[in-house]
Design an enzyme around this catalytic site. Sequence first.
Site, PDB file in Angstrom:
ATOM      1  N   ASP A  30       0.857  -1.191   0.000  1.00 33.71           N
ATOM      2  CA  ASP A  30       0.000   0.000   0.000  1.00 33.71           C
ATOM      3  C   ASP A  30       0.895   1.243   0.000  1.00 33.71           C
ATOM      4  O   ASP A  30       1.904   1.300   0.702  1.00 33.71           O
ATOM      5  CB  ASP A  30      -0.916  -0.008   1.237  1.00 33.71           C
ATOM      6  CG  ASP A  30      -2.051   0.984   1.115  1.00 33.71           C
ATOM      7  OD1 ASP A  30      -3.216   0.550   1.007  1.00 33.71           O
ATOM      8  OD2 ASP A  30      -1.779   2.213   1.132  1.00 33.71           O
ATOM      9  N   ILE A  31       0.502   2.239  -0.781  1.00 28.22           N
ATOM     10  CA  ILE A  31       1.298   3.463  -0.918  1.00 28.22           C
ATOM     11  C   ILE A  31       1.251   4.305   0.363  1.00 28.22           C
ATOM     12  O   ILE A  31       2.135   5.126   0.601  1.00 28.22           O
ATOM     13  CB  ILE A  31       0.787   4.279  -2.142  1.00 28.22           C
ATOM     14  CG1 ILE A  31       1.874   5.170  -2.703  1.00 28.22           C
ATOM     15  CG2 ILE A  31      -0.469   5.047  -1.828  1.00 28.22           C
ATOM     16  CD1 ILE A  31       1.517   5.772  -4.061  1.00 28.22           C
ATOM     17  N   ASN A  87     -12.913  -3.159   2.509  1.00 26.16           N
ATOM     18  CA  ASN A  87     -13.846  -2.049   2.673  1.00 26.16           C
ATOM     19  C   ASN A  87     -14.829  -2.060   1.514  1.00 26.16           C
ATOM     20  O   ASN A  87     -14.442  -2.252   0.360  1.00 26.16           O
ATOM     21  CB  ASN A  87     -13.081  -0.715   2.695  1.00 26.16           C
ATOM     22  CG  ASN A  87     -12.227  -0.572   3.944  1.00 26.16           C
ATOM     23  OD1 ASN A  87     -12.651  -0.949   5.040  1.00 26.16           O
ATOM     24  ND2 ASN A  87     -11.027  -0.058   3.795  1.00 26.16           N
ATOM     25  N   GLY A  93     -15.568   3.494   3.823  1.00 26.25           N
ATOM     26  CA  GLY A  93     -14.430   4.280   3.353  1.00 26.25           C
ATOM     27  C   GLY A  93     -13.744   3.712   2.127  1.00 26.25           C
ATOM     28  O   GLY A  93     -12.564   3.982   1.899  1.00 26.25           O
ATOM     29  N   GLN A  94     -14.471   2.929   1.327  1.00 29.54           N
ATOM     30  CA  GLN A  94     -13.843   2.402   0.111  1.00 29.54           C
ATOM     31  C   GLN A  94     -13.479   3.567  -0.801  1.00 29.54           C
ATOM     32  O   GLN A  94     -14.343   4.371  -1.176  1.00 29.54           O
ATOM     33  CB  GLN A  94     -14.778   1.425  -0.617  1.00 29.54           C
ATOM     34  CG  GLN A  94     -14.118   0.801  -1.842  1.00 29.54           C
ATOM     35  CD  GLN A  94     -14.977  -0.285  -2.513  1.00 29.54           C
ATOM     36  OE1 GLN A  94     -16.082  -0.570  -2.064  1.00 29.54           O
ATOM     37  NE2 GLN A  94     -14.450  -0.871  -3.568  1.00 29.54           N
ATOM     38  N   HIS A 100     -10.323  -5.099  -3.315  1.00 27.66           N
ATOM     39  CA  HIS A 100      -8.976  -5.370  -2.796  1.00 27.66           C
ATOM     40  C   HIS A 100      -9.067  -5.817  -1.353  1.00 27.66           C
ATOM     41  O   HIS A 100      -9.885  -5.329  -0.581  1.00 27.66           O
ATOM     42  CB  HIS A 100      -8.064  -4.150  -2.931  1.00 27.66           C
ATOM     43  CG  HIS A 100      -8.665  -2.871  -2.430  1.00 27.66           C
ATOM     44  ND1 HIS A 100      -9.622  -2.168  -3.144  1.00 27.66           N
ATOM     45  CD2 HIS A 100      -8.473  -2.177  -1.288  1.00 27.66           C
ATOM     46  CE1 HIS A 100      -9.972  -1.091  -2.464  1.00 27.66           C
ATOM     47  NE2 HIS A 100      -9.300  -1.079  -1.321  1.00 27.66           N
ATOM     48  N   HIS A 102      -7.096  -5.877   2.062  1.00 30.13           N
ATOM     49  CA  HIS A 102      -5.972  -5.297   2.818  1.00 30.13           C
ATOM     50  C   HIS A 102      -5.409  -6.390   3.721  1.00 30.13           C
ATOM     51  O   HIS A 102      -6.168  -7.042   4.463  1.00 30.13           O
ATOM     52  CB  HIS A 102      -6.459  -4.167   3.733  1.00 30.13           C
ATOM     53  CG  HIS A 102      -6.966  -2.940   3.037  1.00 30.13           C
ATOM     54  ND1 HIS A 102      -6.219  -1.788   2.910  1.00 30.13           N
ATOM     55  CD2 HIS A 102      -8.157  -2.676   2.452  1.00 30.13           C
ATOM     56  CE1 HIS A 102      -6.934  -0.862   2.290  1.00 30.13           C
ATOM     57  NE2 HIS A 102      -8.118  -1.369   2.007  1.00 30.13           N
TER      58      HIS A 102
HETATM   59  P1  AMP Z   1      -9.850   1.476   0.347  1.00 26.40           P
HETATM   60  O1  AMP Z   1     -10.088   2.658   1.219  1.00 26.40           O
HETATM   61  O2  AMP Z   1     -10.182   0.176   0.993  1.00 26.40           O
HETATM   62  O3  AMP Z   1     -10.460   1.643  -1.031  1.00 26.40           O
HETATM   63  O4  AMP Z   1      -8.266   1.422   0.165  1.00 26.40           O
HETATM   64  C1  AMP Z   1      -7.563   1.956  -0.914  1.00 26.40           C
HETATM   65  C2  AMP Z   1      -6.110   1.810  -0.564  1.00 26.40           C
HETATM   66  O5  AMP Z   1      -5.349   1.950  -1.757  1.00 26.40           O
HETATM   67  C3  AMP Z   1      -5.581   2.852   0.428  1.00 26.40           C
HETATM   68  O6  AMP Z   1      -5.031   2.170   1.555  1.00 26.40           O
HETATM   69  C4  AMP Z   1      -4.530   3.605  -0.376  1.00 26.40           C
HETATM   70  O7  AMP Z   1      -3.425   3.995   0.408  1.00 26.40           O
HETATM   71  C5  AMP Z   1      -4.154   2.584  -1.433  1.00 26.40           C
HETATM   72  N1  AMP Z   1      -3.619   3.118  -2.677  1.00 26.40           N
HETATM   73  C6  AMP Z   1      -4.130   4.118  -3.427  1.00 26.40           C
HETATM   74  N2  AMP Z   1      -3.381   4.320  -4.533  1.00 26.40           N
HETATM   75  C7  AMP Z   1      -2.380   3.409  -4.469  1.00 26.40           C
HETATM   76  C8  AMP Z   1      -1.272   3.120  -5.320  1.00 26.40           C
HETATM   77  N3  AMP Z   1      -1.043   3.794  -6.454  1.00 26.40           N
HETATM   78  N4  AMP Z   1      -0.424   2.127  -4.941  1.00 26.40           N
HETATM   79  C9  AMP Z   1      -0.629   1.454  -3.791  1.00 26.40           C
HETATM   80  N5  AMP Z   1      -1.662   1.663  -2.955  1.00 26.40           N
HETATM   81  C10 AMP Z   1      -2.524   2.648  -3.287  1.00 26.40           C
END
Ligand code: AMP
Length: 114
Positions: A30-31, A87, A93-94, A100, A102
């Site tokens: 995760d970024i 999520n 909070g999606q 995906h 986590h």
């Molecule tokens: P969600 O809130 O469950 O939709 O989680 C989305 C997740 O994607 C968050 O934890 C972000 O930090 C992560 N995210 C968004 N863009 C990227 C990216 N380019 N590379 C890796 N993780 C990302």
Amino acid sequence: MLDCTFCKIVSREMPSQIVYEDEEIVAFHDINPQAPVHVLIVPRKHIESVLDVTEEDRGVLGAMLVRAKDIARQLGVDEKGFRLVINTGKYAGQAIYHIHLHLIGGRRMTWPPG
Ligand code: AMP
Ligand code: ZN
């Protein structure tokens, strides 16, 4: 799908730190990690959310869980424990509408989640 961040990561159009991939799924760091280990496991297929899964997705959804176990071991969080989260929708909070899982670990977590 056009303009989907995770589709772009899957197709390598966008860079990421991949920890595992096969014909069905890709897993990457995760970024914006919320713990020492924070990996996202995604299907190559664009599925928007849990609300969009179908019977034909059983295999890939199972693969995400089975690989989560392997990745947890690979990253050394299996013994102390970790959390798996999907999520779904606004209240959860999606932020990215490409399903995906986590995988979060490396620190003690609280329950219930916020
Ligand atoms: P969600 O809130 O469950 O939709 O989680 C989305 C997740 O994607 C968050 O934890 C972000 O930090 C992560 N995210 C968004 N863009 C990227 C990216 N380019 N590379 C890796 N993780 C990302
Ligand atoms: Zn997508």
